[in-house]
Design a protein around this motif. Structure first.
Motif, PDB file in Angstrom:
ATOM      1  N   THR A 118       1.736 -49.530   0.767  1.00  0.00           N
ATOM      2  CA  THR A 118       3.332 -49.541   0.940  1.00  0.00           C
ATOM      3  C   THR A 118       4.000 -50.390   1.676  1.00  0.00           C
ATOM      4  OG1 THR A 118       2.961 -46.901   0.633  1.00  0.00           O
ATOM      5  CG2 THR A 118       5.092 -47.843   0.848  1.00  0.00           C
ATOM      6  N   PHE A 119       4.365 -51.456   1.202  1.00  0.00           N
ATOM      7  CA  PHE A 119       4.857 -52.765   1.799  1.00  0.00           C
ATOM      8  C   PHE A 119       6.304 -52.336   2.363  1.00  0.00           C
ATOM      9  CE2 PHE A 119       1.782 -54.733  -0.785  1.00  0.00           C
ATOM     10  CZ  PHE A 119       1.361 -55.555   0.112  1.00  0.00           C
ATOM     11  N   SER A 120       7.128 -51.304   1.701  1.00  0.00           N
ATOM     12  CA  SER A 120       8.396 -51.124   2.268  1.00  0.00           C
ATOM     13  C   SER A 120       8.325 -50.386   3.446  1.00  0.00           C
ATOM     14  CB  SER A 120       9.330 -50.497   1.251  1.00  0.00           C
ATOM     15  OG  SER A 120       8.555 -49.235   0.774  1.00  0.00           O
ATOM     16  N   GLN A 121       7.324 -49.556   3.784  1.00  0.00           N
ATOM     17  CA  GLN A 121       7.153 -48.530   4.859  1.00  0.00           C
ATOM     18  C   GLN A 121       6.170 -49.112   5.798  1.00  0.00           C
ATOM     19  OE1 GLN A 121       6.176 -44.759   3.308  1.00  0.00           O
ATOM     20  NE2 GLN A 121       8.344 -44.569   2.103  1.00  0.00           N
ATOM     21  N   ASP A 122       5.573 -50.489   5.450  1.00  0.00           N
ATOM     22  CA  ASP A 122       4.802 -50.925   6.566  1.00  0.00           C
ATOM     23  C   ASP A 122       3.401 -50.247   6.600  1.00  0.00           C
ATOM     24  OD1 ASP A 122       3.950 -53.269   8.039  1.00  0.00           O
ATOM     25  OD2 ASP A 122       4.559 -52.296   9.840  1.00  0.00           O
ATOM     26  N   TYR A 131      -7.296 -42.224   6.272  1.00  0.00           N
ATOM     27  CA  TYR A 131      -6.924 -43.290   7.376  1.00  0.00           C
ATOM     28  C   TYR A 131      -5.625 -44.001   6.914  1.00  0.00           C
ATOM     29  CZ  TYR A 131      -6.993 -47.644   9.723  1.00  0.00           C
ATOM     30  OH  TYR A 131      -6.791 -48.879  10.431  1.00  0.00           O
ATOM     31  N   VAL A 132      -4.936 -44.123   8.180  1.00  0.00           N
ATOM     32  CA  VAL A 132      -3.493 -44.718   7.795  1.00  0.00           C
ATOM     33  C   VAL A 132      -3.234 -45.792   8.617  1.00  0.00           C
ATOM     34  CG1 VAL A 132      -0.892 -44.165   7.641  1.00  0.00           C
ATOM     35  CG2 VAL A 132      -2.392 -42.461   6.710  1.00  0.00           C
ATOM     36  N   THR A 133      -2.923 -46.798   8.531  1.00  0.00           N
ATOM     37  CA  THR A 133      -2.314 -47.809   9.407  1.00  0.00           C
ATOM     38  C   THR A 133      -0.688 -48.082   9.078  1.00  0.00           C
ATOM     39  OG1 THR A 133      -2.818 -49.793  10.598  1.00  0.00           O
ATOM     40  CG2 THR A 133      -3.332 -49.778   8.173  1.00  0.00           C
ATOM     41  N   ARG A 134      -0.005 -48.337  10.278  1.00  0.00           N
ATOM     42  CA  ARG A 134       1.363 -48.706  10.233  1.00  0.00           C
ATOM     43  C   ARG A 134       1.603 -50.131  10.243  1.00  0.00           C
ATOM     44  NH1 ARG A 134       3.894 -44.644   7.807  1.00  0.00           N
ATOM     45  NH2 ARG A 134       3.228 -42.478   8.778  1.00  0.00           N
ATOM     46  N   ASP A 135       0.598 -51.098  10.231  1.00  0.00           N
ATOM     47  CA  ASP A 135       0.833 -52.414  10.388  1.00  0.00           C
ATOM     48  C   ASP A 135       0.028 -53.120   9.375  1.00  0.00           C
ATOM     49  OD1 ASP A 135       1.179 -55.006  11.158  1.00  0.00           O
ATOM     50  OD2 ASP A 135       0.099 -54.966  13.135  1.00  0.00           O
ATOM     51  N   ILE A 136       0.895 -53.351   8.191  1.00  0.00           N
ATOM     52  CA  ILE A 136       0.160 -53.869   6.663  1.00  0.00           C
ATOM     53  C   ILE A 136      -0.286 -55.333   7.006  1.00  0.00           C
ATOM     54  CG2 ILE A 136       2.317 -54.380   5.627  1.00  0.00           C
ATOM     55  CD1 ILE A 136       0.939 -53.083   3.299  1.00  0.00           C
ATOM     56  N   LYS A 137       0.725 -56.218   7.827  1.00  0.00           N
ATOM     57  CA  LYS A 137       0.723 -57.509   7.925  1.00  0.00           C
ATOM     58  C   LYS A 137      -0.776 -57.774   8.625  1.00  0.00           C
ATOM     59  CE  LYS A 137       5.423 -58.807   7.539  1.00  0.00           C
ATOM     60  NZ  LYS A 137       6.796 -59.120   8.414  1.00  0.00           N
ATOM     61  N   GLU A 138      -0.990 -57.103   9.828  1.00  0.00           N
ATOM     62  CA  GLU A 138      -2.396 -57.250  10.504  1.00  0.00           C
ATOM     63  C   GLU A 138      -3.320 -56.689   9.565  1.00  0.00           C
ATOM     64  OE1 GLU A 138      -4.846 -57.705  13.647  1.00  0.00           O
ATOM     65  OE2 GLU A 138      -2.667 -58.372  13.317  1.00  0.00           O
ATOM     66  N   PHE A 139      -3.256 -55.730   8.920  1.00  0.00           N
ATOM     67  CA  PHE A 139      -4.340 -55.493   8.018  1.00  0.00           C
ATOM     68  C   PHE A 139      -4.732 -56.387   7.082  1.00  0.00           C
ATOM     69  CE2 PHE A 139      -5.819 -53.317   4.236  1.00  0.00           C
ATOM     70  CZ  PHE A 139      -6.728 -52.557   4.550  1.00  0.00           C
ATOM     71  N   MET A 140      -3.559 -57.064   6.242  1.00  0.00           N
ATOM     72  CA  MET A 140      -3.724 -58.079   5.251  1.00  0.00           C
ATOM     73  C   MET A 140      -4.242 -59.186   5.943  1.00  0.00           C
ATOM     74  SD  MET A 140      -2.974 -56.622   2.646  1.00  0.00           S
ATOM     75  CE  MET A 140      -2.446 -57.491   1.180  1.00  0.00           C
TER      76      MET A 140
END
Length: 174
Positions: A118-122, A131-140
């Motif tokens: 969910t890019f809009s909610q990072d 599992y949930v992470t709130r840093d999609i850029k770091e993940f990608m």
């Protein structure tokens, strides 16, 4: 076919097909020689030049009576037998890959989702493990968030395998 959400993607991971080398153990063969059949001529019905090779484990048969030479006919029949065994093995390999693909694709319904980006909610959410992470850029980028997810998925897979083993009675109880 059901409608698929516009942001849905299915990724299928299949093993690469392997080249099969057909090895035929001589003790698995029954080799018969017999007289050639067909239109007359010299040597027909007088010498045992025709060859039939049967692969006993599979029941596959190859037969040759093209040449007057029993050795040449035997070589030709052996090549034909190996080709048929190879084709059979390739058919089984193709069937296994097809089955694996079908299992991975599933019905593609919303309930079969594995991971949501969910890019809009990072946010990245793995629905199997929670599992949930709130840093999609770091993940990608393949950073620590991805490593955490991989560890979590491996732990979840080990737990599922252990539960399956316990449920099937695979562990001896003392």
């Amino acid at each position: 076919m059901q409608r698929i959400h516009t942001g849905t993607m299915t990724v299928i991971i299949l093993p690469q097909p392997v080249e099969l080398d057909v090895h035929v153990d001589p003790k698995d063969l029954r080799i018969d020689t017999f007289k050639s059949r067909g239109a007359g001529g010299q040597s027909v019905n007088t010498t045992d030049s025709a060859v039939r090779i049967v692969h006993l484990p599979t029941g596959t048969t190859a037969e040759c009576q093209q040449s007057r030479s029993q050795l040449q006919n035997r070589d030709t029949a052996m090549r034909m037998l190996k080709a048929r065994l190879y084709q059979s093995a390739m058919g089984k390999d193709t069937e296994q890959r097809h089955t694996a693909r079908k299992q991975q694709v599933g019905t593609r319904s919303q309930s079969e989702r594995i991971r949501t980006y969910t890019f809009s909610q990072d946010r990245v959410t793995d629905h199997r493990t929670g599992y949930v992470t709130r840093d999609i850029k770091e993940f990608m980028r393949g950073g620590e968030a991805l490593d955490d997810l991989i560890r979590d998925v491996l732990k979840h897979a080990e737990m599922e395998a252990l539960l399956e083993l316990v449920e099937s009675g695979g562990l001896n109880r003392r």
